[in-house]
Design a protein around this motif. Structure first.
Motif, PDB file in Angstrom:
ATOM      1  N   ARG A  12       0.818  -1.222   0.000  1.00  0.00           N
ATOM      2  CA  ARG A  12       0.000   0.000   0.000  1.00  0.00           C
ATOM      3  C   ARG A  12       0.851   1.272   0.000  1.00  0.00           C
ATOM      4  O   ARG A  12       0.414   2.327   0.450  1.00  0.00           O
ATOM      5  N   ASP A  13       2.065   1.149  -0.489  1.00  0.00           N
ATOM      6  CA  ASP A  13       2.958   2.298  -0.596  1.00  0.00           C
ATOM      7  C   ASP A  13       2.939   2.767  -2.043  1.00  0.00           C
ATOM      8  O   ASP A  13       3.314   2.028  -2.951  1.00  0.00           O
ATOM      9  N   GLY A  14       2.530   3.995  -2.246  1.00  0.00           N
ATOM     10  CA  GLY A  14       2.396   4.514  -3.608  1.00  0.00           C
ATOM     11  C   GLY A  14       3.713   4.912  -4.250  1.00  0.00           C
ATOM     12  O   GLY A  14       3.774   5.146  -5.463  1.00  0.00           O
ATOM     13  N   GLU A  15       4.789   4.993  -3.471  1.00  0.00           N
ATOM     14  CA  GLU A  15       6.071   5.411  -4.014  1.00  0.00           C
ATOM     15  C   GLU A  15       6.842   4.221  -4.579  1.00  0.00           C
ATOM     16  O   GLU A  15       6.916   3.170  -3.959  1.00  0.00           O
ATOM     17  N   HIS A  16       7.435   4.418  -5.743  1.00  0.00           N
ATOM     18  CA  HIS A  16       8.238   3.380  -6.374  1.00  0.00           C
ATOM     19  C   HIS A  16       9.709   3.766  -6.234  1.00  0.00           C
ATOM     20  O   HIS A  16      10.233   4.577  -7.002  1.00  0.00           O
ATOM     21  N   LEU A  17      10.350   3.185  -5.245  1.00  0.00           N
ATOM     22  CA  LEU A  17      11.735   3.523  -4.928  1.00  0.00           C
ATOM     23  C   LEU A  17      12.687   2.477  -5.496  1.00  0.00           C
ATOM     24  O   LEU A  17      12.287   1.366  -5.828  1.00  0.00           O
ATOM     25  N   THR A  18      13.954   2.853  -5.580  1.00  0.00           N
ATOM     26  CA  THR A  18      14.971   1.855  -5.897  1.00  0.00           C
ATOM     27  C   THR A  18      15.187   1.002  -4.655  1.00  0.00           C
ATOM     28  O   THR A  18      14.768   1.362  -3.541  1.00  0.00           O
ATOM     29  N   LEU A  19      15.865  -0.122  -4.821  1.00  0.00           N
ATOM     30  CA  LEU A  19      16.132  -0.996  -3.680  1.00  0.00           C
ATOM     31  C   LEU A  19      16.943  -0.262  -2.621  1.00  0.00           C
ATOM     32  O   LEU A  19      16.630  -0.328  -1.427  1.00  0.00           O
ATOM     33  N   ASP A  20      17.972   0.452  -3.030  1.00  0.00           N
ATOM     34  CA  ASP A  20      18.809   1.170  -2.079  1.00  0.00           C
ATOM     35  C   ASP A  20      18.023   2.250  -1.344  1.00  0.00           C
ATOM     36  O   ASP A  20      18.178   2.438  -0.128  1.00  0.00           O
ATOM     37  N   GLN A  21      17.172   2.962  -2.064  1.00  0.00           N
ATOM     38  CA  GLN A  21      16.362   4.010  -1.430  1.00  0.00           C
ATOM     39  C   GLN A  21      15.407   3.421  -0.388  1.00  0.00           C
ATOM     40  O   GLN A  21      15.238   3.989   0.694  1.00  0.00           O
ATOM     41  N   ARG A  22      14.800   2.290  -0.727  1.00  0.00           N
ATOM     42  CA  ARG A  22      13.852   1.696   0.222  1.00  0.00           C
ATOM     43  C   ARG A  22      14.577   1.230   1.487  1.00  0.00           C
ATOM     44  O   ARG A  22      14.082   1.390   2.599  1.00  0.00           O
ATOM     45  N   ILE A  23      15.752   0.647   1.324  1.00  0.00           N
ATOM     46  CA  ILE A  23      16.523   0.195   2.482  1.00  0.00           C
ATOM     47  C   ILE A  23      16.983   1.379   3.324  1.00  0.00           C
ATOM     48  O   ILE A  23      16.883   1.362   4.552  1.00  0.00           O
TER      49      ILE A  23
END
Length: 481
Positions: A177-188
């Motif tokens: 339910r997270d609308g943001e599409h981040l890179t793997l590094d950004q999400r971590i």
């Protein structure tokens, strides 16, 4: 200040919570002395759950995703969702004694299952219209379904550890339910920004939602990529993988428990060779980040906590040239392409065949060539191999294409540059009356591959292990870990 470690727990180990708690979290009673915190745990789904979500990794039996992608009847995949729900609740009932916490556990995963089922039903209805094609959404569907397994196991583990008085923290990287599409590094980076490693024990999901799609890029190796990037981004001193077995000199079931020994020390080059044979210590792309940041990787047996396991580093070379492990793979299809016109045009033939294999997502274990023949050894199922053969035949109608089922057995080591090693291996196979169909050895001399008839696989592993591994003393290498 003591640096932290990042540790991944495999699915089979996760299915035995008591062993995980006692042997890994509490370190077999040493946690008070060594320190309970300054560790991050990345967990896989419980054993068998991802197979139910996607498809069985070995048998190919369809899970929810495969049924949804190929079914004409909604009842097939919806029945599979119901079966998964029952299995997850069964796991929860085995873990949680009190009804209140059990209800919370069922509620947590139940809500996500409901969301997933509703999404699948809505997508199926939308794609009944001619303007929408289901195939264009399948990558997203597989990502959504894969996330459920790790969310289930990570949430449960955090709750169970809290009941033990441990300040565990559920780190949800699934982007639900997270609308943001981040890179793997950004999400971590975002998830770990406020984690206090001194007082909290993060339990992170092995699946992480990314803009490009982790499943699309790394298939079933996605949890190892998450694990690796967490180690790199948070600056871990060591990355540790807890499995249900040691990284041993051969499969103990084939050569015997007494003969197979933990490797003790090796390097990332050897780990890559193992991954190529489907015996991953770690996914090659995951190993790359650890290698570049000079983070050592340790592979440990969950059920033997006193053993130091096998330490993998970038610079290790065995003290004397030798074979460290005999590994192999059955169910390989040799696709041999012979064409008299290939002489002088090898590069164009090779490029075209490689493009066809890539189009059908073929997995090449090895290949060989001569003046007029190219043979690829593929670890795909027969259906995929037949499609590849057909496409090659359509492109090169004069090409004689033969398909044969074989096995590949490999002798691997961090340093095998010793005169006579290849002849000893060939002699060992010959003494066991095993016919070699093809043999490969690169100038790097970290592995020798033998293509043999599939029926000779077990005998070949035993023969090579006896001739190349059991003749060495392994105590020093193990202790050095």
């Amino acid at each position: 200040m003591k640096a932290h470690t990042v540790e991944k727990i495999g699915g089979t180990s996760m299915s035995d919570y008591r062993a995980v708690r006692d042997n890994i979290i509490l370190k077999n009673g040493k946690a008070k002395a060594d320190g309970l915190y300054r560790r991050v745990f990345v967990v896989s789904a419980y054993g068998g759950i991802t197979d139910m979500l996607l498809e069985h990794k070995k048998s190919g039996r369809p899970g929810i995703f495969a049924l949804f992608a190929g079914a004409d009847d909604e009842r097939e995949w919806s029945d599979a969702v119901a079966g998964l729900r029952a299995r997850m609740e069964e796991v929860n009932a085995q873990l949680f004694d009190d009804e209140v916490t059990l209800a919370k556990a069922n509620g947590f995963i139940g809500e996500r299952l409901d969301d997933a089922a509703n999404c699948l039903a809505d997508l199926e209805r939308v794609c009944q219209h001619g303007h929408f094609a289901l195939e264009g959404h399948l990558d997203v569907v597989s990502e959504m379904l894969a996330s459920l397994g790790e969310a289930h196991s990570a949430w449960n583990m955090a709750q169970l550890l809290k009941q033990e008085g441990i300040n565990a923290r559920f780190v949800d990287l699934t982007g639900w339910r997270d609308g943001e599409h981040l890179t793997l590094d950004q999400r971590i980076e975002r998830a770990f920004a406020d984690v206090d490693f001194d007082t909290e024990l993060p339990i992170a999901t092995g699946y992480a939602h990314t803009a490009d799609g982790l499943m699309k890029t790394f298939a079933r190796g996605y949890s190892e990529m998450t694990f690796s990037r967490i180690a790199v981004i948070t600056g871990a001193s060591e990355a540790i993988i807890h499995k249900e077995y040691h990284l041993s000199s051969a499969d103990p079931r084939l050569v015997g428990e007494e003969q197979a020994v933990p490797i003790g020390r090796t390097n990332y080059d050897v780990a890559d060779q193992l991954a190529n044979l489907g015996m991953e210590a770690i996914h090659p792309r995951a190993a790359k980040g650890l290698r570049q940041q000079e983070i050592p990787l340790r592979v440990m047996n969950t059920f033997e906590p006193e053993h130091r396991g096998t330490l993998v580093t970038g610079d290790y070379v065995s003290d004397t040239p030798r074979v460290e492990i005999i590994a192999g793979r059955k169910n390989i299809y040799a696709v041999e392409c012979f064409d008299q016109d290939m002489m002088g045009s090898m590069t164009s033939y090779d490029r075209a065949i490689n493009e066809i294999i890539a189009r059908f997502k073929g997995s090449v274990v090895t290949k060989d060539t001569n003046a007029n023949t190219i043979t690829h050894y593929l670890s795909n199922n027969l259906k995929t191999v037949k499609r590849i053969k057909k496409a090659i035949g359509e492109l090169f109608p004069d090409c004689d294409i033969q398909v044969r089922k074989v096995a590949v057995v490999s002798a691997i080591g961090s340093d095998m540059k010793v005169s006579g090693m290849l002849s000893r291996a060939v002699g060992a196979l010959a003494n066991s009356a095993i016919s070699i169909l093809a043999v490969h050895q690169s100038m790097r001399q970290v592995d020798m591959q033998f293509v043999i008839d599939e029926s000779d696989y077990e005998s070949a592993v035993k023969s090579l292990h006896a001739a190349l591994v059991e003749v060495h003393e392994h105590g020093e290498a193990i202790c050095a870990a």
